[in-house]
Design a protein around this motif. Structure first.
Motif, PDB file in Angstrom:
ATOM      1  N   ALA A   6      29.124 143.757  87.938  1.00  0.00           N
ATOM      2  CA  ALA A   6      30.416 143.679  88.627  1.00  0.00           C
ATOM      3  C   ALA A   6      30.821 145.052  89.132  1.00  0.00           C
ATOM      4  O   ALA A   6      30.559 146.068  88.480  1.00  0.00           O
ATOM      5  N   VAL A   7      31.444 145.062  90.296  1.00  0.00           N
ATOM      6  CA  VAL A   7      32.031 146.281  90.853  1.00  0.00           C
ATOM      7  C   VAL A   7      33.493 145.980  91.159  1.00  0.00           C
ATOM      8  O   VAL A   7      33.798 145.023  91.874  1.00  0.00           O
ATOM      9  N   PHE A   8      34.388 146.776  90.601  1.00  0.00           N
ATOM     10  CA  PHE A   8      35.821 146.631  90.832  1.00  0.00           C
ATOM     11  C   PHE A   8      36.302 147.828  91.646  1.00  0.00           C
ATOM     12  O   PHE A   8      35.994 148.974  91.320  1.00  0.00           O
ATOM     13  N   SER A  93      33.745 146.288 105.110  1.00  0.00           N
ATOM     14  CA  SER A  93      33.593 144.852 104.847  1.00  0.00           C
ATOM     15  C   SER A  93      32.120 144.475 104.715  1.00  0.00           C
ATOM     16  O   SER A  93      31.746 143.665 103.850  1.00  0.00           O
ATOM     17  N   LYS A  94      31.259 145.093 105.522  1.00  0.00           N
ATOM     18  CA  LYS A  94      29.822 144.827 105.426  1.00  0.00           C
ATOM     19  C   LYS A  94      29.275 145.286 104.073  1.00  0.00           C
ATOM     20  O   LYS A  94      28.426 144.616 103.474  1.00  0.00           O
ATOM     21  N   THR A  95      29.770 146.431 103.605  1.00  0.00           N
ATOM     22  CA  THR A  95      29.321 146.948 102.310  1.00  0.00           C
ATOM     23  C   THR A  95      29.693 145.994 101.176  1.00  0.00           C
ATOM     24  O   THR A  95      28.882 145.703 100.292  1.00  0.00           O
ATOM     25  N   LEU A  96      30.919 145.496 101.210  1.00  0.00           N
ATOM     26  CA  LEU A  96      31.350 144.557 100.174  1.00  0.00           C
ATOM     27  C   LEU A  96      30.526 143.272 100.215  1.00  0.00           C
ATOM     28  O   LEU A  96      30.132 142.738  99.163  1.00  0.00           O
ATOM     29  N   MET A  97      30.252 142.789 101.417  1.00  0.00           N
ATOM     30  CA  MET A  97      29.431 141.588 101.556  1.00  0.00           C
ATOM     31  C   MET A  97      28.014 141.830 101.047  1.00  0.00           C
ATOM     32  O   MET A  97      27.397 140.957 100.422  1.00  0.00           O
ATOM     33  N   LYS A  98      27.495 143.020 101.296  1.00  0.00           N
ATOM     34  CA  LYS A  98      26.151 143.368 100.834  1.00  0.00           C
ATOM     35  C   LYS A  98      26.098 143.384  99.307  1.00  0.00           C
ATOM     36  O   LYS A  98      25.142 142.882  98.697  1.00  0.00           O
ATOM     37  N   ILE A  99      27.133 143.952  98.690  1.00  0.00           N
ATOM     38  CA  ILE A  99      27.184 143.990  97.223  1.00  0.00           C
ATOM     39  C   ILE A  99      27.193 142.568  96.675  1.00  0.00           C
ATOM     40  O   ILE A  99      26.457 142.241  95.733  1.00  0.00           O
ATOM     41  N   ARG A 100      28.000 141.711  97.261  1.00  0.00           N
ATOM     42  CA  ARG A 100      28.054 140.314  96.799  1.00  0.00           C
ATOM     43  C   ARG A 100      26.722 139.605  97.007  1.00  0.00           C
ATOM     44  O   ARG A 100      26.322 138.770  96.184  1.00  0.00           O
ATOM     45  N   PHE A 105      29.424 140.714  91.223  1.00  0.00           N
ATOM     46  CA  PHE A 105      30.809 140.271  91.354  1.00  0.00           C
ATOM     47  C   PHE A 105      31.642 141.412  91.933  1.00  0.00           C
ATOM     48  O   PHE A 105      31.570 142.544  91.452  1.00  0.00           O
ATOM     49  N   VAL A 106      32.439 141.137  92.951  1.00  0.00           N
ATOM     50  CA  VAL A 106      33.295 142.150  93.580  1.00  0.00           C
ATOM     51  C   VAL A 106      34.763 141.801  93.336  1.00  0.00           C
ATOM     52  O   VAL A 106      35.243 140.739  93.734  1.00  0.00           O
ATOM     53  N   GLY A 107      35.462 142.706  92.652  1.00  0.00           N
ATOM     54  CA  GLY A 107      36.883 142.522  92.406  1.00  0.00           C
ATOM     55  C   GLY A 107      37.683 143.654  93.018  1.00  0.00           C
ATOM     56  O   GLY A 107      37.276 144.816  92.947  1.00  0.00           O
ATOM     57  N   LEU A 108      38.805 143.321  93.641  1.00  0.00           N
ATOM     58  CA  LEU A 108      39.708 144.324  94.206  1.00  0.00           C
ATOM     59  C   LEU A 108      40.935 144.430  93.309  1.00  0.00           C
ATOM     60  O   LEU A 108      41.409 143.432  92.775  1.00  0.00           O
ATOM     61  N   HIS A 109      41.460 145.648  93.150  1.00  0.00           N
ATOM     62  CA  HIS A 109      42.533 145.904  92.189  1.00  0.00           C
ATOM     63  C   HIS A 109      43.557 146.843  92.803  1.00  0.00           C
ATOM     64  O   HIS A 109      43.212 147.952  93.226  1.00  0.00           O
ATOM     65  N   TYR A 131      35.042 139.435  98.872  1.00  0.00           N
ATOM     66  CA  TYR A 131      35.272 139.722  97.462  1.00  0.00           C
ATOM     67  C   TYR A 131      35.451 138.426  96.669  1.00  0.00           C
ATOM     68  O   TYR A 131      35.707 137.364  97.235  1.00  0.00           O
ATOM     69  N   ASP A 132      35.314 138.546  95.348  1.00  0.00           N
ATOM     70  CA  ASP A 132      35.425 137.377  94.481  1.00  0.00           C
ATOM     71  C   ASP A 132      36.829 137.170  93.938  1.00  0.00           C
ATOM     72  O   ASP A 132      37.243 136.044  93.689  1.00  0.00           O
ATOM     73  N   THR A 133      37.551 138.267  93.723  1.00  0.00           N
ATOM     74  CA  THR A 133      38.911 138.145  93.212  1.00  0.00           C
ATOM     75  C   THR A 133      39.736 139.341  93.632  1.00  0.00           C
ATOM     76  O   THR A 133      39.197 140.418  93.901  1.00  0.00           O
ATOM     77  N   LEU A 134      41.051 139.133  93.690  1.00  0.00           N
ATOM     78  CA  LEU A 134      42.009 140.199  93.991  1.00  0.00           C
ATOM     79  C   LEU A 134      43.060 140.195  92.895  1.00  0.00           C
ATOM     80  O   LEU A 134      43.736 139.183  92.678  1.00  0.00           O
TER      81      LEU A 134
END
Length: 209
Positions: A6-8, A93-100, A105-109, A131-134
């Motif tokens: 996971a990356v938050f 946005s491309k980077t976040l999609m690549k991580i997923r 798991f991608v979470g924004l905080h 992302y997966d969750t905010l």
């Protein structure tokens, strides 16, 4: 195999940087505080400044002033002109999609309320598919309170050592993540003893996951 499950990521100051928006946001916050406190803007600025010296964040300052932070962020979202100061960030946005796409798991905080956070993300071009969750201050107590970090771990269903937290503020964001057992990455050049990694930009996250 990925180093992390996971990356938050923090939002403001991490997914984008805009000094002009920061200044506009501060002036807008003072405007809303003046209205809610029933004082002039100079007095509202003074009170906000004094509280921030104590607790570091606007969210906690608002509560120390005896105000409801949810109402504050609702009003702030209505007056902030995000589109004037923030530009789309297609590479982010491309980077976040690549991580997923790697199964991470991608979470924004963020300490912002959900309404304002979604305005910012929409302007950046960061859609829910990125992302997966905010987690906002509508969902948990604002940073540096650990509740948001624990909620992220719960939503991702990972152990702290399986997660990387990425932010731009050392004491407010990285320290609580570090104390919870997560690895941390600082976006920016400021020295931070709680950062395992230091990144020039959020795009560099791909190099360490």
């Amino acid at each position: 195999m990925n180093r992390y499950r996971a990356v938050f990521l923090d939002v403001d100051g991490t997914l984008y940087r805009s000094r002009e928006y920061e200044e506009h946001l501060l002036l807008s916050a003072v405007r809303v505080l003046a209205e809610m406190l029933g004082v002039g803007r100079d007095e509202a600025f003074k009170q906000l400044y004094e509280k921030k010296q104590q607790v570091k964040t606007v969210s906690r300052s608002v509560e120390l002033l005896g105000l409801n932070r949810h109402q504050f962020y609702e009003k702030l979202a209505d007056v902030v002109e995000v589109e004037r100061y923030i530009r789309p960030a297609p590479e982010t946005s491309k980077t976040l999609m690549k991580i997923r796409s790697l199964g991470v798991f991608v979470g924004l905080h963020t300490n912002s309320g959900k309404k304002l956070a979604l305005k910012v993300l929409s302007q950046l071009g960061i859609t829910p598919e990125c992302y997966d969750t905010l987690v906002t201050s509508d969902d948990a107590e604002p940073k540096p309170n650990p509740s948001g970090y624990l909620l992220l771990l719960e939503k991702a269903d990972v152990k702290p050592y399986e997660a990387l937290y990425v932010g731009d503020r050392c004491e407010v964001e990285l320290k609580p993540a570090h104390d919870s057992g997560m690895d941390t990455a600082l976006v920016g050049k400021s020295p931070c003893s709680y950062a395992k990694y230091v990144l020039n930009s959020v795009l560099d996250v791909m190099k360490i996951i």
